[in-house]
Design an enzyme around this catalytic site. Structure first.
Site, PDB file in Angstrom:
ATOM      1  N   SER A 101      25.441 -33.715 101.745  1.00 64.71           N
ATOM      2  CA  SER A 101      24.380 -34.384 101.220  1.00 64.71           C
ATOM      3  C   SER A 101      23.660 -34.926 101.322  1.00 64.71           C
ATOM      4  CB  SER A 101      24.376 -34.466  98.654  1.00 64.71           C
ATOM      5  OG  SER A 101      23.447 -33.774  98.387  1.00 64.71           O
ATOM      6  N   ASP A 242      21.237 -31.217 102.336  1.00 62.44           N
ATOM      7  CA  ASP A 242      21.642 -29.773 101.785  1.00 62.44           C
ATOM      8  C   ASP A 242      20.769 -28.664 101.432  1.00 62.44           C
ATOM      9  OD1 ASP A 242      22.399 -31.442  99.899  1.00 62.44           O
ATOM     10  OD2 ASP A 242      24.084 -29.810  99.010  1.00 62.44           O
TER      11      ASP A 242
END
Length: 463
Positions: A101, A242
């Site tokens: 992420s 992401d």
């Protein structure tokens, strides 16, 4: 029983350290194939972001899944919410995202989606962990899973994103800076906004495997802010590595976090009569959002931190809109998980539909000053909160704030950090109190380190 390996958003850590190692990923793929893919007889999609270790872990997961008998479709660099969507539409048994992420390139992790595009239940995570305790045994040669690449994954998702706006809605006349953090959305996000008619200034779209989230994106919004001012853009859109987080910037260079954007979307949906209930935030959501929504007769509820918790509360209440200040925004009538591109489209629809600047859409939202300090720890153990010094610092801060503020301490679900949040009416007081509590946490960590054989330094940095 709770999962031991899984955090608030899958499994995450430093590459090369257990469990983020190739041998573990091989076993994880095998275990996930047995649990999620109909005992190895089903189909699993694998997407990833742009960090260099993704190639290594993609191969390891692919080998483990096929050893369990599961067929695999490789999506390549794909935003997390795109994997959730494609898992549903491709009728797959599960989706896997290789991503850490918003973390730097030297971290990586694994997220799972069910066939419905949702996050795994605790029961499924526990079942995978139990399989990991068993010896890996490949299926017979005639049952080994087949692996193929899905070459049209990006195009499918671009069309889906565009379809989430009402037909004939265009972004003509808008100049947008789109910052993709050198991450998974670097090809997809600029195309979505450009194909809807916006003039797009793309930044953070040159991934090299090492620069994901480095000075760009939702966790570093200064770059998109400057680009908005330099190009005299109408708005800036900053995604994380992401693509499931969104931070925006208005034409004046004001940075809008998830709380700001939730307010804009909720207020616009309320005006149009399509809100579908109330709004779910988290314990970290600014008190100003709660008060501003309730002033407009919009119900508000708080869940524990983490988009999984927000999603669970939305389903429990039967509502459609929720999110976090960090930029995870869930529009359940559009996708099953937090989606930065789709959330941005919801905000821009309000801009276009009402013919108003983004700054005007949020002008009635007043935030409370809030300070977040992060203190590094060597082990994520909530026992640290039992420290008398920490409890005293929290008690004193709450007394100083009175009924007009809040103090919250929590362990990060994704990093070895204690997050200290203080919120109140006076900014200087809030900052001072957060600093005092963070210092108490730091001292407690250092005291614990003194009893360890290996030196580990405690440290503090801002949110």
């Amino acid at each position: 029983m709770k999962p031991r390996l899984f955090g608030t958003d899958g499994i995450r850590g430093r590459v090369g350290r257990h469990p983020i190692t190739p041998d573990f990923m091989l076993r994880l793929g095998w275990a996930a194939g047995r649990v999620l893919a109909n005992d190895g007889e089903g189909l699993v999609l694998i997407g990833k972001d742009t960090r260099i270790s993704g190639y290594m872990f993609e191969s390891a997961l692919e080998a483990g899944l096929s050893a369990a008998g599961a067929d695999v479709r490789l999506l390549g660099p794909t935003p997390t919410p795109a994997v959730a969507y494609l898992t549903q539409t491709h009728r797959a048994d599960a989706g896997i995202v290789i991503s850490a992420s918003h973390n730097p390139y030297f971290d990586n992790g694994i997220k799972f989606f069910t066939r419905e595009g949702g996050k795994l239940s605790d029961e499924s995570e526990i079942a995978i962990e139990r399989e990991l305790e068993r010896p890996l045994q490949a299926v017979a040669s005639d049952r080994i899973g087949k692996v193929q690449r899905m070459n049209d994954a990006a195009g499918r998702y671009i069309e889906f994103c565009k379809s989430t706006l009402p037909r004939r809605t265009l972004l003509d006349g808008l100049r947008l800076v789109v910052d993709c953090a050198h991450g998974a959305a670097y090809q997809i996000a600029p195309s979505v906004f450009a194909e809807l008619g916006a003039q797009v200034v793309p930044i953070g779209v040159s991934p090299n495997g090492l620069n994901i989230n480095d000075g760009f994106g939702a966790v570093n919004p200064g770059r998109v802010r400057q680009a908005v001012l330099d190009h005299r853009a109408d708005a800036g859109i900053a995604l994380d590595g992401d693509g499931d987080r969104l931070i925006m910037v208005d034409a004046q260079g004001e940075i809008l976090d998830g709380d700001d954007l939730l307010y804009v979307i909720a207020e616009d949906r309320k005006r149009r009569g399509v809100l579908g209930g109330g709004v779910v935030g988290t314990l970290m959501t600014n008190l100003g959002l709660e008060e501003s929504l309730r002033a407009r007769n919009i119900a508000f509820d708080r869940a524990n931190v983490g988009d999984r918790k927000v999603l669970a509360r939305l389903r429990e209440r039967g509502w459609l809109l929720g999110g976090e200040a960090s930029g995870h925004i869930i529009c359940l009538d559009r996708n099953t998980t937090g989606d930065g591109i789709i959330a941005a489209l919801q905000v821009l629809f309000a801009v276009v539909d009402r013919g108003m600047a983004l700054s005007d859409l949020r002008k009635d939202f007043r935030k409370y000053p809030q300070c977040i300090e992060n203190v590094a720890i060597y082990s994520k153990n909530s026992a640290i909160f039992e420290s008398p010094e920490i409890r005293r610092a929290v008690r004193d801060a709450e007394a100083d704030l009175g009924s007009g503020g809040r103090v919250l301490l929590r362990l990060s679900g994704t990093e070895a950090l204690v997050r200290v949040m203080v919120e109140g009416a006076a900014e200087q007081q809030v900052n001072d109190l957060a600093g005092r509590i963070a210092l108490a946490v730091e001292q407690a960590v250092e005291a614990a380190i003194d009893g360890r054989s290996e030196p580990v330094a405690a440290g503090r940095h801002g949110a």
